[in-house]
Design a protein around this motif. Structure first.
Motif, mmCIF file in Angstrom:
data_model
loop_
_atom_site.group_PDB
_atom_site.id
_atom_site.type_symbol
_atom_site.label_atom_id
_atom_site.label_comp_id
_atom_site.label_asym_id
_atom_site.label_seq_id
_atom_site.Cartn_x
_atom_site.Cartn_y
_atom_site.Cartn_z
ATOM 1 N N ARG A 100 30.094 41.230 47.303
ATOM 2 C CA ARG A 100 30.559 40.000 46.766
ATOM 3 C C ARG A 100 29.894 39.035 46.415
ATOM 4 N NH1 ARG A 100 33.445 43.387 49.320
ATOM 5 N NH2 ARG A 100 35.881 43.435 49.006
ATOM 6 N N GLN A 101 28.439 38.939 47.047
ATOM 7 C CA GLN A 101 27.589 37.883 46.704
ATOM 8 C C GLN A 101 26.872 38.118 45.601
ATOM 9 O OE1 GLN A 101 26.771 34.808 47.643
ATOM 10 N NE2 GLN A 101 25.145 34.497 46.761
ATOM 11 N N THR A 103 28.264 40.242 43.122
ATOM 12 C CA THR A 103 28.983 40.345 42.041
ATOM 13 C C THR A 103 29.518 39.039 41.470
ATOM 14 O OG1 THR A 103 29.947 42.411 43.089
ATOM 15 C CG2 THR A 103 31.526 40.997 41.153
ATOM 16 N N THR A 104 29.479 38.077 42.319
ATOM 17 C CA THR A 104 29.804 36.546 41.967
ATOM 18 C C THR A 104 29.070 35.651 43.014
ATOM 19 O OG1 THR A 104 32.170 37.468 41.656
ATOM 20 C CG2 THR A 104 31.602 34.792 41.753
ATOM 21 N N PRO A 105 27.610 35.328 42.523
ATOM 22 C CA PRO A 105 26.958 34.589 43.501
ATOM 23 C C PRO A 105 27.621 33.072 43.944
ATOM 24 C CG PRO A 105 25.893 35.451 41.534
ATOM 25 C CD PRO A 105 27.224 35.646 41.276
ATOM 26 N N SER A 107 30.193 33.137 45.992
ATOM 27 C CA SER A 107 31.524 33.222 46.383
ATOM 28 C C SER A 107 31.673 33.172 47.759
ATOM 29 C CB SER A 107 32.156 34.602 45.564
ATOM 30 O OG SER A 107 31.432 35.880 46.199
ATOM 31 N N THR A 141 37.556 31.138 51.851
ATOM 32 C CA THR A 141 37.574 32.706 51.264
ATOM 33 C C THR A 141 37.664 33.365 52.458
ATOM 34 O OG1 THR A 141 36.158 31.828 49.547
ATOM 35 C CG2 THR A 141 36.356 34.021 49.534
#
Length: 169
Positions: A100-101, A103-105, A107, A141
């Motif tokens: 996830r990090q 893919t979307t820094p 996040s 999150t």
């Protein structure tokens, strides 16, 4: 120190038929694993059973002394981990968080600036000001897959299925 490594990260997602971006080289994956390891410790650290093997000054929450995992089976048995072991569940949860990090820094830890107040007025007789969220935990999150992976390692007595707050009106 991170939970897991770039080789394990790649193997974990290859086994799950997820395509990894070409730009995710070893350096990028290791950086994401560091952020993910810190996030795992920050979010779940207080819920892990046992205590750090090297005491308070140990950088990460794992390895731990007295760590156990609850079996999800019929009898609810507990399994212990050797003191120097980092369970696969911790590594796998870290791989999920690192993905996830990558893919979307950013996040994993979103900054939040709440609106100062919201106002409600009813026919001029009542005027109420309130904050949209009662605490920062409500806006953190959450990743269900990570919760699911780590659940057997967490102290169920400290967990709550509910979040938020309520008051009598």
């Amino acid at each position: 120190m991170t939970y897991g490594d770039a080789t394990g990260f790649t193997a974990y997602f290859t086994a799950r038929a997820k395509t990894l971006a070409v730009s995710w080289d070893t350096t990028a994956i290791n950086a994401a694993l560091l952020v993910a390891s810190e996030w795992i410790d920050g979010v779940y650290g207080a819920l892990f059973v046992g205590r750090k093997t090297a005491g308070f000054t140990q950088e990460r929450e794992w390895p731990r002394i007295g760590a156990v995992a609850k079996d999800r089976g019929e009898y609810g048995d507990y399994y212990t981990f050797p003191d120097a072991t980092i369970p696969d569940q911790v590594k796998n949860a870290t791989y999920e968080a690192a993905y996830r990090q990558l893919t979307t820094p950013g996040s994993l830890l979103l900054d939040y600036t709440p609106a100062k107040y919201k106002k409600v007025a009813i026919d001029g007789a009542i005027n109420v000001e309130y904050s949209q969220f009662s605490n920062s935990v409500e806006i953190q999150t959450k990743f269900s897959i990570i919760d699911t992976i780590l659940t057997p390692l967490l102290d169920s007595a400290q967990m709550s299925g509910l979040s938020g707050s309520m008051s009598r009106v």
